[in-house]
Write a protein that holds these residues in place. Structure first.
Motif, PDB file in Angstrom:
ATOM      1  N   LEU A 176    -106.145  34.999  26.889  1.00 12.37           N
ATOM      2  CA  LEU A 176    -106.709  33.664  26.722  1.00 12.37           C
ATOM      3  C   LEU A 176    -108.081  33.701  26.065  1.00 12.37           C
ATOM      4  CD1 LEU A 176    -106.049  30.690  27.283  1.00 12.37           C
ATOM      5  CD2 LEU A 176    -107.185  30.931  29.506  1.00 12.37           C
ATOM      6  N   ASP A 177    -108.864  34.748  26.319  1.00 12.30           N
ATOM      7  CA  ASP A 177    -110.196  34.841  25.721  1.00 12.30           C
ATOM      8  C   ASP A 177    -110.122  34.881  24.196  1.00 12.30           C
ATOM      9  OD1 ASP A 177    -108.939  37.337  25.933  1.00 12.30           O
ATOM     10  OD2 ASP A 177    -110.846  38.431  25.952  1.00 12.30           O
ATOM     11  N   VAL A 178    -109.197  35.674  23.659  1.00 14.90           N
ATOM     12  CA  VAL A 178    -109.042  35.775  22.202  1.00 14.90           C
ATOM     13  C   VAL A 178    -108.408  34.502  21.651  1.00 14.90           C
ATOM     14  CG1 VAL A 178    -108.110  37.154  20.309  1.00 14.90           C
ATOM     15  CG2 VAL A 178    -108.760  38.268  22.447  1.00 14.90           C
ATOM     16  N   LEU A 179    -107.430  33.971  22.361  1.00 18.21           N
ATOM     17  CA  LEU A 179    -106.752  32.756  21.909  1.00 18.21           C
ATOM     18  C   LEU A 179    -107.730  31.581  21.807  1.00 18.21           C
ATOM     19  CD1 LEU A 179    -103.483  33.016  24.041  1.00 18.21           C
ATOM     20  CD2 LEU A 179    -103.768  33.602  21.630  1.00 18.21           C
ATOM     21  N   LYS A 180    -108.630  31.470  22.755  1.00 15.04           N
ATOM     22  CA  LYS A 180    -109.618  30.376  22.725  1.00 15.04           C
ATOM     23  C   LYS A 180    -110.539  30.504  21.524  1.00 15.04           C
ATOM     24  CE  LYS A 180    -111.607  29.433  26.714  1.00 15.04           C
ATOM     25  NZ  LYS A 180    -112.192  29.663  28.064  1.00 15.04           N
ATOM     26  N   GLN A 181    -110.910  31.720  21.161  1.00 14.50           N
ATOM     27  CA  GLN A 181    -111.752  31.914  19.984  1.00 14.50           C
ATOM     28  C   GLN A 181    -110.998  31.544  18.704  1.00 14.50           C
ATOM     29  OE1 GLN A 181    -114.420  35.527  19.967  1.00 14.50           O
ATOM     30  NE2 GLN A 181    -113.206  36.042  21.790  1.00 14.50           N
ATOM     31  N   LEU A 182    -109.729  31.916  18.642  1.00 15.53           N
ATOM     32  CA  LEU A 182    -108.905  31.519  17.491  1.00 15.53           C
ATOM     33  C   LEU A 182    -108.755  30.002  17.449  1.00 15.53           C
ATOM     34  CD1 LEU A 182    -106.151  34.277  17.805  1.00 15.53           C
ATOM     35  CD2 LEU A 182    -107.595  33.932  15.787  1.00 15.53           C
ATOM     36  N   GLY A 183    -108.611  29.412  18.632  1.00 16.74           N
ATOM     37  CA  GLY A 183    -108.416  27.967  18.709  1.00 16.74           C
ATOM     38  C   GLY A 183    -109.595  27.166  18.212  1.00 16.74           C
ATOM     39  N   LYS A 184    -110.796  27.706  18.301  1.00 14.48           N
ATOM     40  CA  LYS A 184    -111.984  26.979  17.844  1.00 14.48           C
ATOM     41  C   LYS A 184    -111.911  26.641  16.364  1.00 14.48           C
ATOM     42  CE  LYS A 184    -115.154  28.980  21.265  1.00 14.48           C
ATOM     43  NZ  LYS A 184    -116.311  29.883  21.467  1.00 14.48           N
ATOM     44  N   ASP A 185    -111.229  27.491  15.597  1.00 16.07           N
ATOM     45  CA  ASP A 185    -111.094  27.259  14.161  1.00 16.07           C
ATOM     46  C   ASP A 185    -109.680  26.852  13.765  1.00 16.07           C
ATOM     47  OD1 ASP A 185    -113.795  27.891  13.406  1.00 16.07           O
ATOM     48  OD2 ASP A 185    -113.327  30.001  13.753  1.00 16.07           O
ATOM     49  N   ASN A 186    -108.895  26.419  14.753  1.00 18.59           N
ATOM     50  CA  ASN A 186    -107.525  25.987  14.509  1.00 18.59           C
ATOM     51  C   ASN A 186    -106.700  27.083  13.830  1.00 18.59           C
ATOM     52  OD1 ASN A 186    -105.339  24.218  14.541  1.00 18.59           O
ATOM     53  ND2 ASN A 186    -105.868  23.307  12.568  1.00 18.59           N
ATOM     54  N   LEU A 187    -106.791  28.290  14.388  1.00 16.92           N
ATOM     55  CA  LEU A 187    -106.095  29.442  13.819  1.00 16.92           C
ATOM     56  C   LEU A 187    -104.922  29.903  14.676  1.00 16.92           C
ATOM     57  CD1 LEU A 187    -109.250  31.537  12.812  1.00 16.92           C
ATOM     58  CD2 LEU A 187    -107.729  30.301  11.259  1.00 16.92           C
ATOM     59  N   ILE A 188    -104.598  29.157  15.729  1.00 18.07           N
ATOM     60  CA  ILE A 188    -103.553  29.600  16.644  1.00 18.07           C
ATOM     61  C   ILE A 188    -102.633  28.458  17.064  1.00 18.07           C
ATOM     62  CG2 ILE A 188    -105.078  29.273  18.642  1.00 18.07           C
ATOM     63  CD1 ILE A 188    -102.346  31.968  18.345  1.00 18.07           C
ATOM     64  N   GLY A 189    -101.348  28.759  17.132  1.00 17.47           N
ATOM     65  CA  GLY A 189    -100.354  27.845  17.699  1.00 17.47           C
ATOM     66  C   GLY A 189     -99.389  28.669  18.529  1.00 17.47           C
ATOM     67  N   VAL A 190     -98.965  28.134  19.664  1.00 16.25           N
ATOM     68  CA  VAL A 190     -98.092  28.891  20.573  1.00 16.25           C
ATOM     69  C   VAL A 190     -96.785  28.143  20.789  1.00 16.25           C
ATOM     70  CG1 VAL A 190     -97.816  29.826  22.899  1.00 16.25           C
ATOM     71  CG2 VAL A 190    -100.032  30.010  21.737  1.00 16.25           C
ATOM     72  N   ASN A 191     -95.693  28.880  20.713  1.00 13.61           N
ATOM     73  CA  ASN A 191     -94.360  28.355  21.028  1.00 13.61           C
ATOM     74  C   ASN A 191     -93.867  29.042  22.292  1.00 13.61           C
ATOM     75  OD1 ASN A 191     -93.485  26.877  18.297  1.00 13.61           O
ATOM     76  ND2 ASN A 191     -94.582  28.755  17.791  1.00 13.61           N
ATOM     77  N   VAL A 192     -93.701  28.279  23.360  1.00  9.25           N
ATOM     78  CA  VAL A 192     -93.205  28.822  24.626  1.00  9.25           C
ATOM     79  C   VAL A 192     -91.732  28.457  24.770  1.00  9.25           C
ATOM     80  CG1 VAL A 192     -93.431  28.818  27.133  1.00  9.25           C
ATOM     81  CG2 VAL A 192     -95.482  28.686  25.709  1.00  9.25           C
ATOM     82  N   SER A 193     -90.906  29.452  24.996  1.00 12.64           N
ATOM     83  CA  SER A 193     -89.470  29.223  25.143  1.00 12.64           C
ATOM     84  C   SER A 193     -89.138  28.918  26.596  1.00 12.64           C
ATOM     85  CB  SER A 193     -88.692  30.455  24.677  1.00 12.64           C
ATOM     86  OG  SER A 193     -87.323  30.317  24.952  1.00 12.64           O
ATOM     87  N   ILE A 194     -88.560  27.742  26.847  1.00 14.39           N
ATOM     88  CA  ILE A 194     -88.092  27.373  28.184  1.00 14.39           C
ATOM     89  C   ILE A 194     -86.678  26.820  28.028  1.00 14.39           C
ATOM     90  CG2 ILE A 194     -88.505  26.001  30.249  1.00 14.39           C
ATOM     91  CD1 ILE A 194     -91.445  25.845  29.512  1.00 14.39           C
ATOM     92  N   THR A 195     -85.713  27.566  28.505  1.00 13.03           N
ATOM     93  CA  THR A 195     -84.312  27.244  28.256  1.00 13.03           C
ATOM     94  C   THR A 195     -83.678  26.401  29.348  1.00 13.03           C
ATOM     95  OG1 THR A 195     -84.229  29.434  27.219  1.00 13.03           O
ATOM     96  CG2 THR A 195     -82.148  28.303  27.506  1.00 13.03           C
ATOM     97  N   SER A 196     -84.224  26.498  30.561  1.00 16.08           N
ATOM     98  CA  SER A 196     -83.619  25.794  31.693  1.00 16.08           C
ATOM     99  C   SER A 196     -84.675  25.541  32.758  1.00 16.08           C
ATOM    100  CB  SER A 196     -82.481  26.635  32.281  1.00 16.08           C
ATOM    101  OG  SER A 196     -81.967  26.057  33.465  1.00 16.08           O
ATOM    102  N   LEU A 197     -84.422  24.588  33.630  1.00 19.48           N
ATOM    103  CA  LEU A 197     -85.266  24.357  34.803  1.00 19.48           C
ATOM    104  C   LEU A 197     -84.684  25.012  36.046  1.00 19.48           C
ATOM    105  CD1 LEU A 197     -86.165  20.586  34.267  1.00 19.48           C
ATOM    106  CD2 LEU A 197     -87.662  22.559  33.932  1.00 19.48           C
ATOM    107  N   SER A 198     -83.516  25.625  35.894  1.00 19.29           N
ATOM    108  CA  SER A 198     -82.823  26.257  37.015  1.00 19.29           C
ATOM    109  C   SER A 198     -83.138  27.748  37.059  1.00 19.29           C
ATOM    110  CB  SER A 198     -81.313  26.049  36.887  1.00 19.29           C
ATOM    111  OG  SER A 198     -80.607  26.902  37.758  1.00 19.29           O
TER     112      SER A 198
END
Length: 357
Positions: A176-198
């Protein structure tokens, strides 16, 4: 739930022959009987990490159906063991099976950060988002030990280069520390895979992945730290998770996701045999129904390789799934937008030095 005879903690229950090899390895019944009588394990079911040394690390993606132009994979093979994974077929190019080998023979590219840095420093390279990972999960269990993904993120930060991540593992929060630094300049996007709630479905469909609760928590934490998150409801499998689209969309929106994406399952290459064996083992009561409905989405086959239709399918069932996704977007993401990643900074940071003016 798997029967007692099943290989625990794995998705695939067999090693299918490699299509590039004339010979194949088969465990015969008499050997299994001998092991049982002697009290020995016929298969120790261990994961092996094998170093490999590719000359390049970033791949150009030719498929028009995938929303990326470049990808990189620190690892080949994936211990998560998702039974439906399209990347299984790529393991055959390395000389292994797309079945159990894919989950137990993990190829580790320790030179990935160095190779990435060499590419980003080239005068000829023009910034374009690079996706970690287009094939196998960059935050699979191997990352705990090797930390290759984290080092690659540091390279992206050093050169102010945009990067996107696809994962279903909460290990991403470690960085998260590195991701937040990337995020300051809009250099990061994350795709989280969630296939089911079960959790019952998750455990047999994706045996070594993070729990659904933890994945939802990842979406929330990333979003609260101004890191844009898209949730991939993928693949959608008729009569397994197809009924969950609306509740899934609702809950990920409430956790801060800015958008959702989806694909309809297709069983290309060796995955058809692997998936068929798996569903007849784990869900014998509905196996034929599910397989026939998958075929209904692909013109009577388990797979359709045509660009434009292979990811979305066709026919009544596919139409219903695609319409439900469209409804979910209107209901829960109508006023949300995923920002476009910033490619304007990298040219100034080719040397890896921060500039004052």
């Amino acid at each position: 739930m798997y029967p007692k005879s099943a290989i625990k903690g794995r998705g695939a229950q067999l090693n299918v022959p490699n299509r590039f090899f004339e010979l194949s390895h088969e465990m015969l019944d008499d050997f299994l009987e001998y092991c049982a009588q002697e009290g020995e394990e016929a298969d120790k079911n261990k994961t092996l990490y094998l170093p490999v040394f590719p000359k390049t690390i970033v791949n150009k993606v030719e498929s028009p159906d995938v929303g990326m132009m470049y990808s990189m994979n620190p690892y080949q093979g994936c211990e998560h063991g998702c039974i439906y994974c399209y990347a299984r077929n790529s393991h055959e190019f390395w000389g292994y099976s797309a079945g159990l080998d894919f989950e137990r023979r993990i190829l580790v590219k320790k030179d990935a950060p160095k190779l990435l840095e060499e590419l980003l420093k080239k005068k000829s390279w023009k910034a374009h988002p690079i996706v970690l990972s287009g094939n196998t999960d960059c935050y699979q269990p191997a990352e705990q030990q090797f930390k290759i993904t984290r080092e690659c993120l540091k390279v992206f930060l050093k050169y102010k280069h945009p990067v996107a991540i696809i994962t279903k593992n909460t290990l991403i929060l470690r960085d998260l520390d590195v991701l937040k630094q990337l995020g300051k300049d809009n250099l990061i996007g994350v795709n989280v895979s969630i296939t089911s709630l079960s959790e019952d479905i998750r455990r047999i469909l994706e045996p070594r992945t993070a729990t659904i609760k933890k994945r939802l928590e990842s979406v929330r934490v990333l979003s609260e730290n101004a890191i844009p998150v898209n949730v991939m409801i993928a693949p959608i499998i008729p009569s397994i998770n197809s009924h969950e689209i609306l509740p899934l969309a609702k809950i990920v929106s409430e956790h801060g996701a800015l958008s959702i994406g989806h694909t309809i399952i297709r069983l290309n290459g060796a995955i058809g045999e692997i998936f068929t064996n798996w569903i007849k083992t784990t869900m014998p009561d509905r196996a034929e129904k599910v397989l026939h409905q998958i075929e209904d989405c692909h013109g009577g086959n388990l797979n359709d390789s045509r660009f434009g239709t292979r990811m979305r399918g066709e026919g009544k069932i596919a139409h219903q799934i695609n319409e439900t996704i469209a409804l979910a977007k209107r209901m829960y993401f109508n006023n949300k937008v995923i920002p476009k990643l910033n490619t304007s900074f990298h040219a100034q940071y080719k040397t890896g030095q921060y500039k004052l003016f």
